[in-house]
Design an enzyme around this catalytic site. Structure first.
Site, short mmCIF file in Angstrom:
data_model
loop_
_atom_site.label_atom_id
_atom_site.label_comp_id
_atom_site.label_asym_id
_atom_site.label_seq_id
_atom_site.Cartn_x
_atom_site.Cartn_y
_atom_site.Cartn_z
N THR A 31 13.59 -3.00 -0.67
CA THR A 31 14.22 -3.72 -1.78
C THR A 31 15.49 -2.99 -2.19
OG1 THR A 31 13.84 -4.92 -3.85
CG2 THR A 31 12.98 -2.64 -3.72
N CYS A 37 15.20 -2.80 -13.23
CA CYS A 37 14.00 -3.33 -12.57
C CYS A 37 13.18 -2.18 -11.99
CB CYS A 37 14.38 -4.26 -11.42
SG CYS A 37 15.25 -5.76 -11.90
N HIS A 54 9.18 -6.18 -6.76
CA HIS A 54 10.45 -5.91 -7.47
C HIS A 54 10.41 -6.73 -8.76
CE1 HIS A 54 15.06 -5.33 -7.09
NE2 HIS A 54 14.77 -5.62 -8.34
#
Length: 170
Positions: A31, A37, A54
């Protein structure tokens, strides 16, 4: 017009508000652009199963419709889903190792980060895992406007971070 490098043959990209799980040796989950995040990796070394999530926000209670449509957007709905998807491939909770990256402050300093999303994401995650008897085994979180790329080797569970061009193991 920029050139986008093709993903590796055995690489699966986990987008924002997304999750992927795998039991395929040789595959890696990756990711990009983890700011506030969180990238959450779980791995069961016996089953050879890994999953990556994520998440963007700590709780879906702010928008139940969105939580229903995109459970991977929120810590409180995405993490249970991540574990359940890994269980379908043979993983067991008592063997799962959890590693986390991201949760940076969005402002120029912690005090400038009005919504403290990164910090609140990490608090929500620790609270949820603690309530379920699961501990975070390693993390690289926080920082000021820090962007991280995170990937996990499915077979070994080895997690690598790339921050400002420098790679390190988590």
């Amino acid at each position: 017009m920029g050139i986008i490098a093709p993903a590796r043959a055995m690489e699966r990209v986990v987008g924002v508000a997304d999750l992927k799980v795998s039991g395929t040796a040789g595959e890696r989950l990756i990711t990009y652009a983890l700011g506030s995040c969180l990238g959450i990796v779980v791995h069961d070394p016996v089953a050879g199963v890994a999953g990556m999530l994520h998440v963007m926000l700590p709780t879906g209670t702010i928008d139940p419709v969105k939580m229903q449509d995109k459970p991977a957007m929120f810590v409180d709905s995405g993490v249970p889903l991540l574990f359940k998807e890994c269980y379908k491939l043979g993983a067991r909770k008592e063997r799962m190792q959890v590693k986390v990256a991201g949760g940076a402050h969005a402002g120029a300093s912690e005090e400038d980060d009005r919504f403290q999303i990164g910090k609140r994401n990490m608090i929500a995650l620790r609270k949820l895992l603690w309530k379920n008897g699961v501990m975070v085994h390693a993390n690289d979180t926080g920082g000021i406007q820090t962007s991280r790329t995170m990937w996990v080797d499915v077979a070994s569970g080895e997690v690598t971070l790339k921050i400002n061009g420098t790679e390190s193991k988590l």
